[in-house]
Write an enzyme that holds these catalytic residues in place. Structure first.
Site, PDB file in Angstrom:
ATOM      1  N   TRP A  31       0.804  -1.225   0.000  1.00 42.86           N
ATOM      2  CA  TRP A  31       0.000   0.000   0.000  1.00 42.86           C
ATOM      3  C   TRP A  31       0.833   1.270   0.000  1.00 42.86           C
ATOM      4  O   TRP A  31       0.316   2.345  -0.202  1.00 42.86           O
ATOM      5  CB  TRP A  31      -0.892   0.010   1.252  1.00 42.86           C
ATOM      6  N   ASN A  32       2.145   1.185   0.281  1.00 44.38           N
ATOM      7  CA  ASN A  32       2.881   2.443   0.487  1.00 44.38           C
ATOM      8  C   ASN A  32       3.159   3.181  -0.823  1.00 44.38           C
ATOM      9  O   ASN A  32       3.147   4.405  -0.879  1.00 44.38           O
ATOM     10  CB  ASN A  32       4.165   2.208   1.286  1.00 44.38           C
ATOM     11  N   GLU A  81      11.177  -8.083  -2.469  1.00 46.94           N
ATOM     12  CA  GLU A  81      11.694  -6.778  -2.044  1.00 46.94           C
ATOM     13  C   GLU A  81      11.034  -6.485  -0.714  1.00 46.94           C
ATOM     14  O   GLU A  81       9.849  -6.204  -0.656  1.00 46.94           O
ATOM     15  CB  GLU A  81      11.354  -5.734  -3.114  1.00 46.94           C
ATOM     16  N   CYS A 111      10.433   2.030   1.683  1.00 48.72           N
ATOM     17  CA  CYS A 111      11.369   0.956   2.008  1.00 48.72           C
ATOM     18  C   CYS A 111      12.831   1.407   1.956  1.00 48.72           C
ATOM     19  O   CYS A 111      13.642   0.916   2.721  1.00 48.72           O
ATOM     20  CB  CYS A 111      11.138  -0.250   1.119  1.00 48.72           C
TER      21      CYS A 111
END
Ligand code: NAD
Length: 495
Positions: A163-164, A262, A296
């Site tokens: 969702w980011n 990832e 991330c």
């Protein structure tokens, strides 16, 4: 319509259809179940999306099998052409796509627009890569044989995006799959599904054949298990958290499916005494709080030479103080809400743990009082940070900047490598030797020297250690969507 005028009544014009996209058709769940998607700035429900049943997922898998059978025979130029047109279509609709993302995920609309354009770049990049999937010929032992090496599409792909960055991280999987001649079933992030579902609209607009791109929504554990256990799926690609990555890798191992993972990071930022300290602190503060820190590769642990740490901290705090927190639709907002209530609670816990063990809050430290609703958290700067604090070991995935100090080069590298993560790392120095040595000794997949904006379609994005394996982007990006086959041909007598 300007950004700040977008109100609740305009949602229906902006959002894609609140349905799944299977075999070129928009559809509800076979049992009609749905889950609501909330705007994290207002906590109001935006719309609901289907919760896929096993029967829905089986239809998506069958469509992907058929789609693959057709698409693997499309020429490289045809695949390239479709991707190029997808890139154009995304750019043309960037303003709308950005607003959709702000509504469902919370980031300021300018950042959302930047992400949409970066998604278009992915489609553009792989439009080129589609025509560069080269094989080779090999001269073997025998003069009467010819060895031909060819790269073929791996097969139907199951892709899981978080969702980011709900547009870019889906694009990073859809574009190489389509370029290589694969079909794909994407599980859109249930927390923010619409940015991914917009790619189904784009696929319809440019005439991507039915079954090549299928997008489903549903309960993540049930959907991922069902898709990965299917013999149809030949490759699994996830961007997400380490626990989810481990779970999906185990499922994929049972069927011997190739995997790209990832899984986030906790990027060290090494600031050496010869750095342009004021610039480093300003750049670091702006980078740290982009997307409210839910990035991330975000700069995440600030490891600053003790001779310049106070200057760095003062400039960092001043830059942080100037950031405007608010609804991402409003003009001038730099930091939106966190995406979910759970994220905000997790960030608050990390701050409390650090303070309980002796950290000093130099700025922020809690949710801003002026907001009655929304998952907002004030950008937070911590000093007197010790290595055993949770914030130095767990990926904070939120707006917390812990600053600690070092004395010698070896100590800086040891602190930089002190977590199990290995995605990104950053080095600020004006000395070429320090820049090379530090970037080579950091155990990460990517390094930025004197800047933080290192994610770009033409570079291989990915990590080492628990941050995962496989690369997205660059010339490497298409590799894991292909398999190598060689054919040995025996020739007859020379005529
Ligand atoms: P989480 O682990 O609960 O969920 C992460 C994402 O994975 C969500 O989109 C979720 O819906 C999905 N998910 C959960 N279980 C799944 C399953 N069994 N199969 C497939 N997908 C599944 O964590 P969260 O609280 O939502 O997010 C915070 C953490 O997630 C962060 O600490 C960060 O480590 C990680 N994260 C990393 C990235 C990245 O870019 N690498 C992106 C998002 C989240």
């Amino acid at each position: 319509m300007t950004t700040s005028q977008v109100g609740d009544q305009d949602r229906s014009e902006l959002l894609p259809r609140t349905a799944m996209f299977i075999d070129g058709e928009w559809c509800a769940a076979s049992d009609g179940r749905t889950r609501s998607v909330d705007n994290p700035a207002t906590e109001a429900t935006l719309a609901s999306v289907p919760l896929a049943t096993a029967a829905d997922l089986d239809r998506a898998l069958a469509a992907a099998a058929d789609g693959f059978a057709r698409w693997r025979r499309a020429s490289a130029w045809e695949r390239s052409d479709v991707l190029r047109r997808m890139a154009f279509a995304i750019r043309e609709q960037a303003d709308r796509f950005a607003l959709v993302m702000t509504l469902e995920q919370g980031k300021p609309v300018a950042q959302a627009r930047g992400e949409v354009l970066a998604s278009a770049d992915q489609f553009d990049w792989y439009a080129d890569e589609a025509r560069r999937i080269y094989g080779r010929t090999v001269d073997g032992h025998r003069t009467d044989t010819r060895i031909l090496v060819r790269r073929e599409p791996v097969g139907p792909v199951a892709a899981f995006a978080p969702w980011n960055f709900p547009s870019l991280l889906s694009a990073r999987k859809i574009a190489p799959a389509v370029a290589a001649g694969c079909s794909v079933v994407v599980m859109a992030p249930i927390e923010a599904p619409f940015s991914t579902l917009l790619f189904a609209e784009v696929a319809e607009q440019v005439g991507l054949p039915a079954g090549v791109l299928n997008i489903v929504t549903g309960e993540p554990p049930a959907v991922s298990r069902h898709l990965i256990e299917s013999p149809v799926i030949r490759k699994v690609s996830l961007t997400g958290s380490v626990p989810v990555g481990v779970e999906l890798a185990k499922l994929a191992a049972t069927g011997m499916k190739t995997v790209s993972m990832e899984l986030g990071g906790h990027a060290p930022v090494l600031v050496f005494p010869d750095a342009d300290v004021r610039r480093a602190a300003t750049v670091a503060a702006l980078g740290k709080f982009r997307n409210a820190g839910q990035v991330c590769i975000a700069a995440s642990r600030f490891i600053v030479h003790e001779s310049v740490s106070e200057e760095f901290t003062e400039v960092f705090v001043e830059a942080t103080r100037k950031l405007r927190v608010g609804d991402g639709r409003a003009d001038g907002v730099d930091v939106g809400p966190l995406s979910t209530a759970g994220r905000r609670a997790a960030v608050q816990e990390l701050v409390e743990d650090a303070v309980g063990r002796g950290a000093t809050v130099r700025f922020g430290g809690s949710a801003p009082e002026e907001f009655q609703v929304g998952y907002f958290f004030t950008p937070t700067v911590l000093t007197d940070v010790e290595p055993d604090m949770r914030v130095m070991n767990e990926e904070p995935f939120g707006p917390i900047a812990p600053i600690t100090t070092f004395v010698g080069f070896d100590e800086a590298i040891a602190l930089g490598n002190a977590t199990p993560y290995g995605l990104g790392g950053f080095v600020f120095t004006e000395d070429l030797t320090t820049a090379f040595r530090a970037s080579e000794e950091l155990e990460v997949g990517m390094v930025g020297v004197n800047h933080l904006t290192i994610a770009t379609a033409e570079a291989p994005f990915g990590g080492v250690k628990v941050s995962g394996y496989g690369r997205e982007g660059g010339t490497e990006g298409i590799d894991s969507y292909t398999v190598t086959k060689y054919t040995s041909m025996l020739l007859g007598e020379r005529p």
